[in-house]
Design a protein around this motif. Sequence first.
Motif, PDB file in Angstrom:
ATOM      1  N   HIS A   1      65.832  49.112  51.559  1.00  0.00           N
ATOM      2  CA  HIS A   1      66.873  49.986  51.032  1.00  0.00           C
ATOM      3  C   HIS A   1      66.645  50.265  49.547  1.00  0.00           C
ATOM      4  O   HIS A   1      66.726  51.419  49.103  1.00  0.00           O
ATOM      5  N   ARG A   2      66.366  49.229  48.760  1.00  0.00           N
ATOM      6  CA  ARG A   2      66.143  49.390  47.317  1.00  0.00           C
ATOM      7  C   ARG A   2      64.907  50.250  47.031  1.00  0.00           C
ATOM      8  O   ARG A   2      64.941  51.117  46.177  1.00  0.00           O
ATOM      9  N   VAL A  39      62.328  55.507  45.619  1.00  0.00           N
ATOM     10  CA  VAL A  39      61.461  56.596  46.078  1.00  0.00           C
ATOM     11  C   VAL A  39      62.253  57.904  46.100  1.00  0.00           C
ATOM     12  O   VAL A  39      61.752  58.949  45.677  1.00  0.00           O
ATOM     13  N   ASP A  40      63.494  57.849  46.551  1.00  0.00           N
ATOM     14  CA  ASP A  40      64.334  59.041  46.624  1.00  0.00           C
ATOM     15  C   ASP A  40      64.538  59.650  45.238  1.00  0.00           C
ATOM     16  O   ASP A  40      64.430  60.864  45.066  1.00  0.00           O
ATOM     17  N   GLN A  70      63.158  64.066  41.545  1.00  0.00           N
ATOM     18  CA  GLN A  70      62.729  64.549  40.231  1.00  0.00           C
ATOM     19  C   GLN A  70      61.417  65.330  40.331  1.00  0.00           C
ATOM     20  O   GLN A  70      61.299  66.432  39.809  1.00  0.00           O
ATOM     21  N   ARG A  71      60.454  64.761  41.020  1.00  0.00           N
ATOM     22  CA  ARG A  71      59.147  65.413  41.102  1.00  0.00           C
ATOM     23  C   ARG A  71      59.190  66.698  41.920  1.00  0.00           C
ATOM     24  O   ARG A  71      58.501  67.664  41.604  1.00  0.00           O
ATOM     25  N   LEU A  72      59.986  66.710  42.985  1.00  0.00           N
ATOM     26  CA  LEU A  72      60.112  67.932  43.778  1.00  0.00           C
ATOM     27  C   LEU A  72      60.782  69.037  42.966  1.00  0.00           C
ATOM     28  O   LEU A  72      60.375  70.195  43.035  1.00  0.00           O
TER      29      LEU A  72
END
Length: 98
Positions: A35-36, A41-42, A47-49
């Motif tokens: 979960h962490r 990653v989310d 941000q990168r997307l």
Amino acid sequence: MDAVPSPAAAPRAVTAVAAPAARALPDGFEEYMVHRVMQRVDVVLDQRLREAIATVVQEQTRSVLPRLREEIESVVRHAVYEAVADELASGAPGKPKG
């Protein structure tokens, strides 16, 4: 000569060492870690997307802008020509239609 362990012996040794470590983890720890990690990653993906999409949109806008200007100029020019032609065809100058 030193004895080289067979490839089949290596996985057993790793499994034997890893098994007690896996049992030592508290209940739910693996799920908590997943979960962490997914939260991190989310955030990074978001941000990168956003940055990648902004870059692509800017590049596309730059490439489309000249063509878009040409189209707008053509539409405005055509609208003005039609308005002038309609006005000239309507008859007496200076008289409002209607």
